[in-house]
Design a protein around this motif. Structure first.
Motif, PDB file in Angstrom:
ATOM      1  N   GLY A   1       2.691  -8.810  17.104  1.00  0.00           N
ATOM      2  CA  GLY A   1       3.927  -9.793  16.721  1.00  0.00           C
ATOM      3  C   GLY A   1       4.228 -10.686  17.872  1.00  0.00           C
ATOM      4  N   SER A   2       5.595 -10.924  18.061  1.00  0.00           N
ATOM      5  CA  SER A   2       6.013 -11.972  19.049  1.00  0.00           C
ATOM      6  C   SER A   2       5.912 -11.226  20.525  1.00  0.00           C
ATOM      7  CB  SER A   2       7.600 -12.132  18.881  1.00  0.00           C
ATOM      8  OG  SER A   2       7.396 -12.857  17.554  1.00  0.00           O
TER       9      SER A   2
ATOM     10  N   GLN B   1       9.446 -10.111  16.192  1.00  0.00           N
ATOM     11  CA  GLN B   1       9.483  -8.765  16.289  1.00  0.00           C
ATOM     12  C   GLN B   1       8.167  -8.031  16.696  1.00  0.00           C
ATOM     13  OE1 GLN B   1      10.978  -7.637  12.217  1.00  0.00           O
ATOM     14  NE2 GLN B   1      10.965  -5.279  12.772  1.00  0.00           N
ATOM     15  N   VAL B   2       8.140  -6.992  17.293  1.00  0.00           N
ATOM     16  CA  VAL B   2       6.954  -6.382  17.890  1.00  0.00           C
ATOM     17  C   VAL B   2       6.764  -5.102  16.990  1.00  0.00           C
ATOM     18  CG1 VAL B   2       5.772  -5.586  19.558  1.00  0.00           C
ATOM     19  CG2 VAL B   2       7.242  -7.751  19.946  1.00  0.00           C
ATOM     20  N   GLN B   3       5.489  -4.664  16.496  1.00  0.00           N
ATOM     21  CA  GLN B   3       5.104  -3.705  15.933  1.00  0.00           C
ATOM     22  C   GLN B   3       4.092  -2.876  16.486  1.00  0.00           C
ATOM     23  OE1 GLN B   3       4.253  -5.159  11.926  1.00  0.00           O
ATOM     24  NE2 GLN B   3       6.170  -4.714  11.193  1.00  0.00           N
ATOM     25  N   LEU B   4       3.946  -1.475  16.640  1.00  0.00           N
ATOM     26  CA  LEU B   4       3.090  -0.792  16.989  1.00  0.00           C
ATOM     27  C   LEU B   4       2.440   0.070  15.754  1.00  0.00           C
ATOM     28  CD1 LEU B   4       4.721   0.633  20.191  1.00  0.00           C
ATOM     29  CD2 LEU B   4       3.039  -1.141  20.205  1.00  0.00           C
ATOM     30  N   VAL B   5       1.237  -0.091  15.832  1.00  0.00           N
ATOM     31  CA  VAL B   5       0.374   0.701  14.873  1.00  0.00           C
ATOM     32  C   VAL B   5      -0.304   1.902  15.498  1.00  0.00           C
ATOM     33  CG1 VAL B   5      -1.279   0.768  12.954  1.00  0.00           C
ATOM     34  CG2 VAL B   5       0.653  -1.400  13.434  1.00  0.00           C
ATOM     35  N   GLU B   6      -0.407   3.048  14.953  1.00  0.00           N
ATOM     36  CA  GLU B   6      -0.900   4.159  15.823  1.00  0.00           C
ATOM     37  C   GLU B   6      -2.052   4.656  14.660  1.00  0.00           C
ATOM     38  OE1 GLU B   6       3.381   5.895  17.571  1.00  0.00           O
ATOM     39  OE2 GLU B   6       2.507   5.576  15.464  1.00  0.00           O
ATOM     40  N   SER B   7      -3.268   5.265  15.428  1.00  0.00           N
ATOM     41  CA  SER B   7      -4.263   5.784  14.444  1.00  0.00           C
ATOM     42  C   SER B   7      -4.889   6.847  15.263  1.00  0.00           C
ATOM     43  CB  SER B   7      -5.228   4.760  13.906  1.00  0.00           C
ATOM     44  OG  SER B   7      -5.775   4.106  15.007  1.00  0.00           O
ATOM     45  N   GLY B   8      -5.506   7.817  14.372  1.00  0.00           N
ATOM     46  CA  GLY B   8      -6.476   8.690  15.147  1.00  0.00           C
ATOM     47  C   GLY B   8      -5.860  10.127  15.057  1.00  0.00           C
ATOM     48  N   GLY B   9      -4.794  10.329  14.583  1.00  0.00           N
ATOM     49  CA  GLY B   9      -4.309  11.667  14.468  1.00  0.00           C
ATOM     50  C   GLY B   9      -4.930  12.633  13.443  1.00  0.00           C
ATOM     51  N   GLY B  10      -4.800  13.843  13.481  1.00  0.00           N
ATOM     52  CA  GLY B  10      -5.341  14.644  12.434  1.00  0.00           C
ATOM     53  C   GLY B  10      -5.570  16.133  13.043  1.00  0.00           C
ATOM     54  N   LEU B  11      -6.144  17.152  12.252  1.00  0.00           N
ATOM     55  CA  LEU B  11      -6.190  18.417  12.389  1.00  0.00           C
ATOM     56  C   LEU B  11      -7.644  18.772  13.318  1.00  0.00           C
ATOM     57  CD1 LEU B  11      -5.604  21.421  11.706  1.00  0.00           C
ATOM     58  CD2 LEU B  11      -7.024  21.303   9.846  1.00  0.00           C
ATOM     59  N   VAL B  12      -7.465  19.450  14.317  1.00  0.00           N
ATOM     60  CA  VAL B  12      -8.646  19.872  15.189  1.00  0.00           C
ATOM     61  C   VAL B  12      -8.604  21.314  15.572  1.00  0.00           C
ATOM     62  CG1 VAL B  12      -7.529  18.850  17.404  1.00  0.00           C
ATOM     63  CG2 VAL B  12     -10.381  18.825  17.302  1.00  0.00           C
ATOM     64  N   GLN B  13      -9.789  21.776  15.778  1.00  0.00           N
ATOM     65  CA  GLN B  13      -9.698  23.116  16.271  1.00  0.00           C
ATOM     66  C   GLN B  13      -9.544  23.248  17.705  1.00  0.00           C
ATOM     67  OE1 GLN B  13     -13.678  24.881  15.032  1.00  0.00           O
ATOM     68  NE2 GLN B  13     -12.746  25.247  12.792  1.00  0.00           N
ATOM     69  N   PRO B  14      -8.775  24.478  18.315  1.00  0.00           N
ATOM     70  CA  PRO B  14      -9.018  24.612  19.441  1.00  0.00           C
ATOM     71  C   PRO B  14     -10.194  24.061  20.586  1.00  0.00           C
ATOM     72  CG  PRO B  14      -7.939  26.241  18.556  1.00  0.00           C
ATOM     73  CD  PRO B  14      -8.565  25.488  17.272  1.00  0.00           C
ATOM     74  N   GLY B  15     -10.054  23.498  21.635  1.00  0.00           N
ATOM     75  CA  GLY B  15     -11.195  23.134  22.216  1.00  0.00           C
ATOM     76  C   GLY B  15     -11.640  21.897  21.787  1.00  0.00           C
ATOM     77  N   GLY B  16     -11.473  21.298  20.483  1.00  0.00           N
ATOM     78  CA  GLY B  16     -12.015  20.163  20.248  1.00  0.00           C
ATOM     79  C   GLY B  16     -11.233  18.867  20.861  1.00  0.00           C
ATOM     80  N   SER B  17     -11.718  17.483  20.470  1.00  0.00           N
ATOM     81  CA  SER B  17     -11.318  16.274  20.846  1.00  0.00           C
ATOM     82  C   SER B  17     -10.543  15.508  19.969  1.00  0.00           C
ATOM     83  CB  SER B  17     -12.338  15.746  21.787  1.00  0.00           C
ATOM     84  OG  SER B  17     -12.907  16.381  22.567  1.00  0.00           O
ATOM     85  N   LEU B  18      -9.786  14.521  20.331  1.00  0.00           N
ATOM     86  CA  LEU B  18      -9.221  13.286  19.326  1.00  0.00           C
ATOM     87  C   LEU B  18      -8.982  12.145  19.962  1.00  0.00           C
ATOM     88  CD1 LEU B  18      -6.584  15.081  16.827  1.00  0.00           C
ATOM     89  CD2 LEU B  18      -8.847  14.110  16.313  1.00  0.00           C
ATOM     90  N   ARG B  19      -9.212  11.015  19.687  1.00  0.00           N
ATOM     91  CA  ARG B  19      -8.641   9.889  20.230  1.00  0.00           C
ATOM     92  C   ARG B  19      -7.824   8.982  19.596  1.00  0.00           C
ATOM     93  NH1 ARG B  19     -12.053   4.251  20.875  1.00  0.00           N
ATOM     94  NH2 ARG B  19     -11.733   3.695  23.188  1.00  0.00           N
ATOM     95  N   LEU B  20      -6.701   8.802  20.186  1.00  0.00           N
ATOM     96  CA  LEU B  20      -5.738   8.081  19.465  1.00  0.00           C
ATOM     97  C   LEU B  20      -5.774   6.645  19.927  1.00  0.00           C
ATOM     98  CD1 LEU B  20      -2.524  10.480  20.069  1.00  0.00           C
ATOM     99  CD2 LEU B  20      -3.982  10.549  18.233  1.00  0.00           C
ATOM    100  N   SER B  21      -5.218   5.715  19.003  1.00  0.00           N
ATOM    101  CA  SER B  21      -5.256   4.185  19.464  1.00  0.00           C
ATOM    102  C   SER B  21      -4.034   3.624  18.776  1.00  0.00           C
ATOM    103  CB  SER B  21      -6.203   3.330  18.557  1.00  0.00           C
ATOM    104  OG  SER B  21      -7.577   4.156  18.999  1.00  0.00           O
ATOM    105  N   CYS B  22      -3.705   2.616  19.524  1.00  0.00           N
ATOM    106  CA  CYS B  22      -2.124   2.025  19.228  1.00  0.00           C
ATOM    107  C   CYS B  22      -2.411   0.703  19.747  1.00  0.00           C
ATOM    108  CB  CYS B  22      -1.027   2.735  19.937  1.00  0.00           C
ATOM    109  SG  CYS B  22       0.501   1.860  19.877  1.00  0.00           S
ATOM    110  N   THR B  23      -2.076  -0.178  18.505  1.00  0.00           N
ATOM    111  CA  THR B  23      -2.014  -1.805  18.997  1.00  0.00           C
ATOM    112  C   THR B  23      -0.926  -2.271  18.532  1.00  0.00           C
ATOM    113  OG1 THR B  23      -4.410  -1.751  18.232  1.00  0.00           O
ATOM    114  CG2 THR B  23      -3.103  -3.872  17.983  1.00  0.00           C
ATOM    115  N   ALA B  24      -0.476  -3.253  19.548  1.00  0.00           N
ATOM    116  CA  ALA B  24       0.764  -3.974  19.586  1.00  0.00           C
ATOM    117  C   ALA B  24       0.556  -5.226  18.830  1.00  0.00           C
ATOM    118  CB  ALA B  24       1.360  -4.081  20.784  1.00  0.00           C
TER     119      ALA B  24
END
Length: 121
Positions: A26-27, A1-24
């Motif tokens: 499992g098999s 079984q394969v799983q994806l775990v995401e992180s990095g979301g949130g609240l940001v003001q217009p013009g701002g930046s965010l970085r999302l990550s996702c790691t796979a």
């Protein structure tokens, strides 16, 4: 079984930046693509960006020039660098990848649970 775990979301003001990550994990024998989709309230899920095993990338027109997708050297983690964020970028962002669990197996899509990005002042 394969799983994806995401992180990095949130609240940001217009013009701002965010970085999302996702790691796979499992098999996993091989991953041929990784990418991000998003779904805003009341709208259909749409492509944001994808990156192939060979490094080729594809972006939605609405994010081109503002978002950058990349993969780590092990090719099991994908990142989405989001700059100059706008309120219309508000959505749940889903990570996805195409995975083969053994040699000769078909590549099948796997999805993460999603991470919420809210762009608001």
């Amino acid at each position: 079984q394969v799983q994806l775990v995401e992180s990095g979301g949130g609240l940001v003001q217009p013009g701002g930046s965010l970085r999302l990550s996702c790691t796979a994990s499992g098999s996993i024998f091989s991953i041929n693509y990784m990418g991000w989709y998003r779904q805003a309230p009341g709208k259909e899920r749409e492509l944001v960006a994808t990156v192939l095993r060979d490094g080729n990338t594809n972006y939605a027109a609405s994010v081109k020039g503002r978002f950058t997708i990349s993969r780590d050297n092990a090719k099991t983690t994908v990142f989405l660098e989001m700059n100059s964020l706008k309120p219309p970028d508000t959505a749940v962002y889903y990570c996805t990848c195409g995975v083969a669990v053994m040699p000769g197996a078909r590549y099948l899509p796997v999805w993460g649970q999603g991470t919420l990005v809210t762009v608001s002042s």
